[in-house]
Design a protein around this motif. Sequence first.
Motif, PDB file in Angstrom:
ATOM      1  N   ASN A  50      20.307  -0.030  12.987  1.00 43.12           N
ATOM      2  CA  ASN A  50      19.482   1.142  12.514  1.00 43.12           C
ATOM      3  C   ASN A  50      18.021   0.700  12.458  1.00 43.12           C
ATOM      4  OD1 ASN A  50      21.832   2.636  12.469  1.00 43.12           O
ATOM      5  ND2 ASN A  50      21.684   2.943  10.424  1.00 43.12           N
ATOM      6  N   CYS A  51      17.676  -0.403  12.502  1.00 42.83           N
ATOM      7  CA  CYS A  51      16.268  -0.672  12.095  1.00 42.83           C
ATOM      8  C   CYS A  51      15.313  -0.666  13.556  1.00 42.83           C
ATOM      9  CB  CYS A  51      16.188  -2.267  11.989  1.00 42.83           C
ATOM     10  SG  CYS A  51      14.219  -2.797  11.619  1.00 42.83           S
ATOM     11  N   THR A  52      14.443   0.161  13.325  1.00 41.72           N
ATOM     12  CA  THR A  52      13.309   0.391  14.659  1.00 41.72           C
ATOM     13  C   THR A  52      12.193  -0.467  14.448  1.00 41.72           C
ATOM     14  OG1 THR A  52      12.260   2.166  13.816  1.00 41.72           O
ATOM     15  CG2 THR A  52      14.449   2.761  15.018  1.00 41.72           C
ATOM     16  N   VAL A  53      12.103  -1.410  13.520  1.00 40.96           N
ATOM     17  CA  VAL A  53      10.766  -2.169  13.315  1.00 40.96           C
ATOM     18  C   VAL A  53       9.690  -1.017  13.307  1.00 40.96           C
ATOM     19  CG1 VAL A  53       9.676  -4.384  14.139  1.00 40.96           C
ATOM     20  CG2 VAL A  53      11.553  -3.825  15.009  1.00 40.96           C
ATOM     21  N   CYS A  54       9.788  -0.269  12.526  1.00 42.77           N
ATOM     22  CA  CYS A  54       8.557   0.553  12.204  1.00 42.77           C
ATOM     23  C   CYS A  54       7.604   0.114  11.316  1.00 42.77           C
ATOM     24  CB  CYS A  54       9.102   2.017  11.967  1.00 42.77           C
ATOM     25  SG  CYS A  54      10.007   2.155   9.971  1.00 42.77           S
ATOM     26  N   MET A  55       8.179  -0.742  10.539  1.00 44.45           N
ATOM     27  CA  MET A  55       7.262  -1.408   9.616  1.00 44.45           C
ATOM     28  C   MET A  55       6.824  -0.790   8.192  1.00 44.45           C
ATOM     29  SD  MET A  55       6.784  -4.570  10.923  1.00 44.45           S
ATOM     30  CE  MET A  55       5.542  -5.113  10.249  1.00 44.45           C
ATOM     31  N   LEU A  56       7.733   0.403   7.971  1.00 46.20           N
ATOM     32  CA  LEU A  56       7.114   1.208   6.877  1.00 46.20           C
ATOM     33  C   LEU A  56       7.578   0.719   5.661  1.00 46.20           C
ATOM     34  CD1 LEU A  56       5.961   3.997   6.146  1.00 46.20           C
ATOM     35  CD2 LEU A  56       8.354   4.988   6.601  1.00 46.20           C
ATOM     36  N   CYS A  57       8.747  -0.113   5.633  1.00 51.28           N
ATOM     37  CA  CYS A  57       9.243  -0.640   4.371  1.00 51.28           C
ATOM     38  C   CYS A  57       8.334  -1.758   3.855  1.00 51.28           C
ATOM     39  CB  CYS A  57      10.727  -1.284   4.640  1.00 51.28           C
ATOM     40  SG  CYS A  57      10.760  -2.273   5.794  1.00 51.28           S
ATOM     41  N   ALA A  58       7.859  -2.491   5.007  1.00 50.56           N
ATOM     42  CA  ALA A  58       6.839  -3.592   4.421  1.00 50.56           C
ATOM     43  C   ALA A  58       5.546  -3.241   4.158  1.00 50.56           C
ATOM     44  CB  ALA A  58       6.633  -4.635   5.750  1.00 50.56           C
ATOM     45  N   ARG A  59       5.105  -2.169   4.624  1.00 50.14           N
ATOM     46  CA  ARG A  59       3.644  -1.475   4.382  1.00 50.14           C
ATOM     47  C   ARG A  59       3.980  -1.034   2.957  1.00 50.14           C
ATOM     48  NH1 ARG A  59       3.168   0.412   9.793  1.00 50.14           N
ATOM     49  NH2 ARG A  59       3.961   2.773   8.940  1.00 50.14           N
ATOM     50  N   GLU A  60       5.009  -0.123   2.679  1.00 50.20           N
ATOM     51  CA  GLU A  60       5.145   0.344   1.238  1.00 50.20           C
ATOM     52  C   GLU A  60       5.457  -0.892   0.187  1.00 50.20           C
ATOM     53  OE1 GLU A  60       4.295   3.356   0.737  1.00 50.20           O
ATOM     54  OE2 GLU A  60       3.702   3.953   2.787  1.00 50.20           O
ATOM     55  N   CYS A  61       6.062  -1.900   0.401  1.00 49.79           N
ATOM     56  CA  CYS A  61       6.460  -2.804  -0.674  1.00 49.79           C
ATOM     57  C   CYS A  61       5.285  -3.100  -1.604  1.00 49.79           C
ATOM     58  CB  CYS A  61       6.987  -3.915  -0.074  1.00 49.79           C
ATOM     59  SG  CYS A  61       7.565  -5.106  -1.125  1.00 49.79           S
ATOM     60  N   PRO A  62       5.271  -2.877  -2.885  1.00 49.39           N
ATOM     61  CA  PRO A  62       4.189  -3.211  -3.644  1.00 49.39           C
ATOM     62  C   PRO A  62       4.062  -4.736  -4.004  1.00 49.39           C
ATOM     63  CG  PRO A  62       5.787  -2.210  -4.994  1.00 49.39           C
ATOM     64  CD  PRO A  62       6.248  -2.210  -3.307  1.00 49.39           C
ATOM     65  N   ASP A  63       4.910  -5.450  -3.720  1.00 48.20           N
ATOM     66  CA  ASP A  63       4.898  -6.926  -3.668  1.00 48.20           C
ATOM     67  C   ASP A  63       4.749  -7.768  -2.425  1.00 48.20           C
ATOM     68  OD1 ASP A  63       5.220  -6.433  -6.578  1.00 48.20           O
ATOM     69  OD2 ASP A  63       7.536  -6.826  -6.437  1.00 48.20           O
ATOM     70  N   TRP A  64       4.931  -6.990  -1.345  1.00 53.38           N
ATOM     71  CA  TRP A  64       4.560  -7.637  -0.163  1.00 53.38           C
ATOM     72  C   TRP A  64       5.695  -8.868  -0.068  1.00 53.38           C
ATOM     73  CZ3 TRP A  64       1.459  -5.882   3.703  1.00 53.38           C
ATOM     74  CH2 TRP A  64       0.473  -4.932   3.359  1.00 53.38           C
ATOM     75  N   CYS A  65       7.041  -8.414  -0.248  1.00 50.44           N
ATOM     76  CA  CYS A  65       7.804  -9.441  -0.237  1.00 50.44           C
ATOM     77  C   CYS A  65       8.802  -9.375   0.928  1.00 50.44           C
ATOM     78  CB  CYS A  65       8.740  -9.397  -1.506  1.00 50.44           C
ATOM     79  SG  CYS A  65       9.830  -7.923  -1.767  1.00 50.44           S
ATOM     80  N   ILE A  66       8.544  -8.584   1.964  1.00 48.81           N
ATOM     81  CA  ILE A  66       9.308  -8.255   3.168  1.00 48.81           C
ATOM     82  C   ILE A  66       8.493  -8.849   4.428  1.00 48.81           C
ATOM     83  CG2 ILE A  66      10.392  -6.460   4.500  1.00 48.81           C
ATOM     84  CD1 ILE A  66      10.568  -4.719   2.264  1.00 48.81           C
ATOM     85  N   TYR A  67       9.064  -9.856   5.183  1.00 48.66           N
ATOM     86  CA  TYR A  67       8.328 -10.217   6.278  1.00 48.66           C
ATOM     87  C   TYR A  67       9.430  -9.970   7.394  1.00 48.66           C
ATOM     88  CZ  TYR A  67       7.147 -13.031   2.263  1.00 48.66           C
ATOM     89  OH  TYR A  67       6.822 -13.434   0.964  1.00 48.66           O
ATOM     90  N   ILE A  68       8.559  -9.114   8.441  1.00 51.90           N
ATOM     91  CA  ILE A  68       9.245  -8.718   9.687  1.00 51.90           C
ATOM     92  C   ILE A  68       8.438  -9.191  10.866  1.00 51.90           C
ATOM     93  CG2 ILE A  68       9.739  -6.565  10.900  1.00 51.90           C
ATOM     94  CD1 ILE A  68       9.860  -5.042   8.462  1.00 51.90           C
ATOM     95  N   ASP A  69       9.262  -9.763  11.979  1.00 54.96           N
ATOM     96  CA  ASP A  69       8.444 -10.153  13.128  1.00 54.96           C
ATOM     97  C   ASP A  69       9.282  -9.578  14.298  1.00 54.96           C
ATOM     98  OD1 ASP A  69       6.720 -11.789  11.938  1.00 54.96           O
ATOM     99  OD2 ASP A  69       8.130 -13.531  12.113  1.00 54.96           O
ATOM    100  N   SER A  70       8.645  -9.139  15.338  1.00 54.58           N
ATOM    101  CA  SER A  70       9.327  -8.381  16.517  1.00 54.58           C
ATOM    102  C   SER A  70       8.591  -8.637  17.801  1.00 54.58           C
ATOM    103  CB  SER A  70       9.295  -6.856  16.182  1.00 54.58           C
ATOM    104  OG  SER A  70       8.184  -6.219  16.240  1.00 54.58           O
TER     105      SER A  70
END
Length: 232
Positions: A50-70
């Motif tokens: 279901n992931c479309t690499v929209c990066m919305l979760c990484a941008r909204e994370c207050p701790d910046w603990c999500i790392y996404i590469d595509s």
Amino acid sequence: MMPIPGHGLAKGLAVTLRTMTRRSHTAQYPEVQPELPPRSRGVIGLFEENCTVCMLCARECPDWCIYIDSHKETVPASTPGGRERSRNVLDRFAIDFALCMYCGICIEVCPFDALFWSPEFEYAETDIHELTHERDKLREWMWTVPAPPALDPAAEEPKELAAARKAADKAEAAAAAAAAPSPAAGTGTDATPPAATPPGPSTTPAPPAGTERAPGPAPGPERPDDPAGGTA
């Protein structure tokens, strides 16, 4: 009003006495797993499809603990003469649970339901670097996500479901109207032709007296089926 001396001490002793009279209950953990509430926040599972690499979760994370590469890939046209399209392909999705504060913002803002809470909480490590879970590990947590609770039968129907049902009823009515037979053009009744009337004797009125009849065509040969032996 002045507090009574020793009031706090008496109140604390009352709590102690009530607790002493209750039967103690020992949780046999880890042999017996605890029964967690259905909305427990243990670890985050990833449903990669279901992931479309929209990066919305990484941008909204207050701790910046999500790392996404595509990376981008070109998708050929699905129809002849169509246009090629590009899509994002997920290469890495990792969450550092040493920084995560379990706020759940990433799950709430995901528009495609790719992140879910799992009740699993046994993922302690001796090394802090081992708390960064890559997408393979997050995919394993996905299978521990409980099923969603049943809908409340007394709840109001969702607007999306009502709109979909209305559109389906409209399309069904249009299909039924197109399949129904239509009346003949220019008439408001059935297009059934009138029944043919059998030929009968001539009902042409005789001319009034005193007038001459216009000469008709010359008499032809007698017809054998004419009982009068002549023509009308």
